[in-house]
Design an enzyme around this catalytic site. Structure first.
Site, PDB file in Angstrom:
ATOM      1  N   HIS A 385       3.309 -13.320  -5.133  1.00 12.61           N
ATOM      2  CA  HIS A 385       4.763 -13.492  -5.215  1.00 12.61           C
ATOM      3  C   HIS A 385       5.405 -12.715  -6.358  1.00 12.61           C
ATOM      4  CE1 HIS A 385       5.131 -16.906  -2.351  1.00 12.61           C
ATOM      5  NE2 HIS A 385       3.886 -17.130  -2.724  1.00 12.61           N
ATOM      6  N   LYS A 585      20.078 -18.866  -9.618  1.00  9.34           N
ATOM      7  CA  LYS A 585      18.640 -18.619  -9.561  1.00  9.34           C
ATOM      8  C   LYS A 585      18.096 -18.855 -10.958  1.00  9.34           C
ATOM      9  CE  LYS A 585      19.681 -14.385  -8.026  1.00  9.34           C
ATOM     10  NZ  LYS A 585      18.888 -14.027  -6.871  1.00  9.34           N
ATOM     11  N   ARG A 586      16.773 -18.863 -11.121  1.00  5.95           N
ATOM     12  CA  ARG A 586      16.238 -19.002 -12.465  1.00  5.95           C
ATOM     13  C   ARG A 586      16.789 -17.892 -13.366  1.00  5.95           C
ATOM     14  NH1 ARG A 586      12.072 -22.954 -13.339  1.00  5.95           N
ATOM     15  NH2 ARG A 586      11.978 -22.001 -15.383  1.00  5.95           N
ATOM     16  N   LYS A 591      16.315 -10.574 -13.376  1.00  9.42           N
ATOM     17  CA  LYS A 591      17.321 -10.958 -12.369  1.00  9.42           C
ATOM     18  C   LYS A 591      18.734 -10.537 -12.809  1.00  9.42           C
ATOM     19  CE  LYS A 591      14.519 -14.890 -10.778  1.00  9.42           C
ATOM     20  NZ  LYS A 591      14.304 -14.746  -9.314  1.00  9.42           N
ATOM     21  N   THR A 693      14.915 -15.384  -1.785  1.00 14.19           N
ATOM     22  CA  THR A 693      15.176 -16.169  -0.577  1.00 14.19           C
ATOM     23  C   THR A 693      16.600 -16.724  -0.640  1.00 14.19           C
ATOM     24  OG1 THR A 693      14.025 -17.965  -1.707  1.00 14.19           O
ATOM     25  CG2 THR A 693      12.826 -16.841   0.039  1.00 14.19           C
ATOM     26  N   LYS A 697      19.815 -17.276   2.191  1.00 14.86           N
ATOM     27  CA  LYS A 697      20.593 -18.504   2.397  1.00 14.86           C
ATOM     28  C   LYS A 697      22.095 -18.221   2.334  1.00 14.86           C
ATOM     29  CE  LYS A 697      16.754 -20.862   0.306  1.00 14.86           C
ATOM     30  NZ  LYS A 697      16.145 -21.158  -0.998  1.00 14.86           N
TER      31      LYS A 697
END
Ligand code: F58
Length: 879
Positions: A385, A585-586, A591, A693, A697
């Site tokens: 992952h 998100k985290r 990110k 992911t 969504k």
């Protein structure tokens, strides 16, 4: 009459409902009658399990009694599914994951049982509000983020598609911490999801198994001359499983229910080590009773802690024993094991199953090493992952040797054989042997072990799998090219559309029917409606309602947490007219939440200068947890706090731009945030986000995506087509790779040459955003991460910032044309058919596991129903 005498199977107590039912029968339609039967059962459980009558029970008690009633419907199918899988003896998949993120179960179970309307009727009869009752449930967050939520989506798909499968995980007493923000500072609080009894779990004492740690290995040989070890003086820990039912979606009463089995060492008093306690070692005495207490809260970072290693081995050893016990119930020997069992290793965390299986087969079951190895390599498969080096698991070899001496000996032998194989394939390439070795430099490399011991290795998006093959696992790919496959992630449209967005679901049903619920490719039919103005208007109206629902949720949450919901809303909200711009998100540098912050600063400065420089209102929302020890991430959260305070209070800019931090982001909040979003921020450094992911969504809920070409964004763009994917920006993964390789990137160049960027970055250090030294220190940490140190701006934030800024202008332009915006959104939804977890699971089933669906046998269902006795049945699905 048989049907009218209500027999309580729990206590054997006879409850005679004849008078009520007779009256009801005369006055009600059959559905109402069933609703009353369930309502009666709820009242019954309130009294028999809590000693409370319906009028005095509080909402939590009510929630529990209701779930206990609903469970009855499930238990029949669960028992029948389990019997069918056992009897048919088909190949079965065991999904091993240290993390799951189921969120709340009640509402989703109702959705999957297709019973919303019916449940609403029952609650109405009982005078309770559905949302209030649903909110009584704790959000189950026994995972960190994407990896755990993916595991939960996969369980939903496995159950819906009726595959023979079972999940294994850990029943952490405390899941991912609750995040509280105190003046922008993240404070971690324990997540007490087990504060009240969980009506969905079943403690299975008969399936408890012992797990051994440490001790002295005593060598002997098995009948084939292979060295095996008995352990003496070891620590034995009892692993006790708790089962959660995973209900497959169906509109018939013959749905499947799979098992998610979670291990705990908590409720086994013998795990307490009295001798240590007596010797004054208080902490160590309870080490094993508290082994499953806490989830390690790091995402994309390896902590390397001893207790974590114990947790991982507990999962592996207990699950493997359980798998073997199931196998042995129907098979006389191990000849059929490789055919009957598939084990998916979700990231490397359960990779110790490879040596543990060897130990179990060669020692406990006297198989020769070679044969055992064949079995292992046939059964196991590994999903990677991440490409982040710091997230790859390495265990200190000495520590592993002390804690798991037998496994370590096995690993040494495996490594010897593996290195010999590498030498044979690549003679003279000792450097390659060193790189690929499982044990190297005093460390055990879990990814190397996982690849060596697996039949298949998969990445989670096409780009990610290519990166694995081309760089991270290049050596392995060259040695075993056929092992590597791609399975792009997906999400379950049942939770992430049908359940969380009822308005949009009804909108879809009206136009394209309900086929998409179990066959998401049918969503493509929506394309035909994308240019229809009426459809667009209806879509916009739904989006607005969902945005209003989101505002209400945030306001209520602020009221609940800080006691100032209304004031908070007045000062910090924009109305549903504004563009709802969301990044959840985290928090991680790759990110690039920081890029979002810098963009907001750029817009702020522009508006300060000229309030009309931006034509639309923008409401930016950021949410996510930072790992407790990740200081820069925590500083980024604080930066958003400072930004919000400055921008939201500004008398001019604050009318058109607002920024808030969504506290304690979790699955149930996501269910409200995502449907209420216009713009989805997926802006990772290209090449670094394995898949994502959340991106999926948002898209299926009709948000447009502003994105780098990273992870699964690449495939989303391809499916949705470039024409309807207007907001892509930034350097490609290859360009980033090249910049990193050649050390050609210097953020200072960007900083000095782009005045807008300089102005935003300078605000981090000039104290204009802060009110005290502590805030200044945090913002300086962010500043330094961009421009100072050995590798300044390692995530290329400044390199992509101008492109991001320009693309955000395009966003603003398109948002001014609502119908056109809606047309884009509809095309985006319609292009998402490939990103259902059902599709991913079918791919795993075909490419990796080679398993076939196995619905509950009608005869089994009939038998279980008979045994349960129809007349006592709490019918939730109208027959
Ligand atoms: C995530 N990984 C990836 N790891 O970052 C994301 O791109 C991907 O979509 C998702 O997996 C599903 O494939 C992730 O969530 C963790 O949280 C680990 C938890 C345990 C420690 C190491 C990180």
């Amino acid at each position: 009459m048989r049907h009218e005498a209500h027999c309580n199977w729990l206590t054997g107590l006879k409850l005679d409902l004849r008078p009520q039912l007779q009256y009801i029968k005369q006055t009600m339609d059959p559905i109402e009658l069933q609703a009353e039967t369930v309502a009666q059962k709820v009242r019954h459980y309130l009294i028999t399990t809590m000693g409370r009558t319906a009028d005095e029970a509080n909402d939590e008690e009510f929630y529990r009694a209701f779930c206990t009633s609903l469970r009855e419907e499930i238990m029949i199918n669960w028992t029948a599914t389990t019997h069918t899988l056992k009897k048919k003896g088909l190949r079965k998949l065991y999904y091993l994951s240290m993390e799951y993120m189921p969120g709340r179960l009640f509402g989703n179970n109702i959705t999957n049982l297709n019973a919303e309307e019916f449940i609403k009727r029952i609650l109405k009869r009982l005078g309770r509000d559905m949302t209030t009752i649903i909110n009584m449930e704790h959000d189950i967050g026994i995972g960190n983020g994407g990896l755990g939520r993916l595991a939960s989506c996969f369980m939903d798909s496995l159950a819906t598609l009726q595959y023979p499968a079972m999940g294994y995980g850990m029943r952490y007493q405390y899941g991912i911490f609750e995040q509280e923000l105190i003046c922008g500072v993240q404070v971690e609080r324990p997540d007490c999801w087990l504060l009240t009894p969980n009506p969905w779990e079943f403690r299975r004492d008969t399936h408890a198994v012992p797990v051994q740690f440490a001790g002295k290995p005593v060598k002997r040989t098995n009948s084939h001359g292979d060295e095996v070890y008995d352990l003496i003086d070891c620590e034995e820990v009892r692993a006790l499983p708790y089962d959660l039912p995973i209900i497959g979606y169906s509109d018939s009463p013959d749905f499947s229910v799979l098992t998610l089995r979670l291990w705990s060492t908590k409720e086994s008093p013998r795990n307490f080590q009295l001798q240590r306690y007596n010797a004054g070692e208080l902490g160590q005495a309870s080490e094993n009773t508290s082994l499953t207490d806490v989830l390690y809260p790091n995402d994309n970072h390896d902590a390397g802690k001893r207790i974590r290693l114990k947790q991982e081995f507990l999962l592996v050893s207990a699950s493997l024993q359980d798998i073997v016990n199931q196998y042995k119930e129907v098979h006389p020997n191990f000849d059929g094991f490789a055919d009957a069992v598939r084990i998916q290793i979700n990231d490397t965390h359960p990779a110790l199953i490879i040596p543990e299986m060897m130990q179990l087969l060669t020692k406990n079951n006297d198989l020769p090493w070679g044969k055992a190895w064949e079995i292992i390599r046939t059964c196991c498969a590994y999903t990677n992952h991440t490409v982040l080096k710091e997230a790859l698991e390495d265990w200190n070899a000495q520590r592993l040797g002390e804690l798991l001496p037998r496994n370590y000996s096995i690993l040494e032998r495996m490594n010897g054989e593996f290195c010999a194989e590498v030498r044979k394939t690549f003679p003279g390439d000792e450097e390659r042997v060193r790189r690929m070795s499982i044990i190297e430099g005093g460390q055990v490399k879990m990814a190397n072990l996982s690849i060596y011991g697996s039949n298949k290795v998969n990445g989670v998006a096409a780009l990610h799998t290519e990166i694995l093959k081309a760089s991270l696992f290049k050596d392995f790919y060259e040695m075993y090219p056929d092992k590597f496959v791609n399975v792009t992630n997906g999400v379950t449209q049942r939770r992430w559309l049908l359940h969380c967005n009822p308005l949009l679901s009804a909108f879809l049903e009206k136009r394209i029917g309900k086929g998409w619920i179990t066959n998401f490719e049918e969503i493509a039919k929506l394309k035909d409606f994308a240019s229809d103005p009426e459809t667009q208007q209806e879509f916009l109206a739904i989006k607005r309602k969902n945005k209003e629902r989101l505002l209400k949720m945030i306001e209520e949450d602020m009221e609940f947490r800080h006691g100032h919901g209304k004031n908070f809303a007045e000062e910090n909200f924009l109305s549903a007219d504004a563009l709802f711009d969301v990044q959840i998100k985290r928090i991680h540098e790759y990110k690039r939440q920081l890029m979002k912050a810098l963009h907001l600063l750029m817009v702020y400065f522009e508006m300060k200068e000229n309030p009309d420089s931006h034509r639309i209102q923008r409401f930016a929302m950021i949410g996510g947890k930072a790992a407790p020890g990740y200081h820069v991430a925590k500083s980024i959260i604080r930066l958003f706090y400072c930004l919000g305070r400055t921008i939201n209070r500004d008398p001019v800019v604050g009318k058109k731009l607002k920024v808030i931090y969504l506290e304690n982001y979790n699955v149930s909040k996501a269910e409200v945030i995502i449907p209420g979003t216009d713009l989805s921020e997926q802006i990772s450094t290209a090449g670094m986000e394995a898949s994502g992911t959340g991106n999926m969504k948002f898209s299926i809920n009709g948000a447009l995506t502003i994105a780098t070409d990273d992870g699964a964004n690449v495939e989303m763009r391809q499916q949705i087509t470039d024409e309807w994917w207007p907001f892509m920006f930034g350097a490609s993964s290859n360009e980033n790779l090249e910049m990193r390789r050649s050390h050609s990137y210097n953020p200072l160049d960007v900083y000095t040459s782009e005045p807008k960027i300089k102005q935003a970055v300078d605000a981090l250090k000039d104290r204009s955003l802060v009110e005290n030294d502590a805030e200044h220190e945090s913002l300086m940490a962010v500043y330094r991460s961009l421009l100072e140190g050995m590798t300044p701006d390692a995530f290329f934030v400044l390199n992509d910032l101008m492109a991001y800024y320009e693309t955000q202008k395009k966003v603003e332009e398109l948002y001014q044309d609502p119908n056109r915006w809606a047309e884009f959104a509809l095309h985006n939804i319609a292009g998402m058919g490939a990103f259902s977890a059902d599709v991913s699971i079918k791919n795993y089933a075909e490419k990796i596991w080679e398993i076939n669906p196995c619905p509950p046998d009608p005869k089994e269902l009939k038998q279980v129903r008979k045994e349960y006795s129809e007349h006592d049945r709490c019918r939730v699905i109208p027959s």
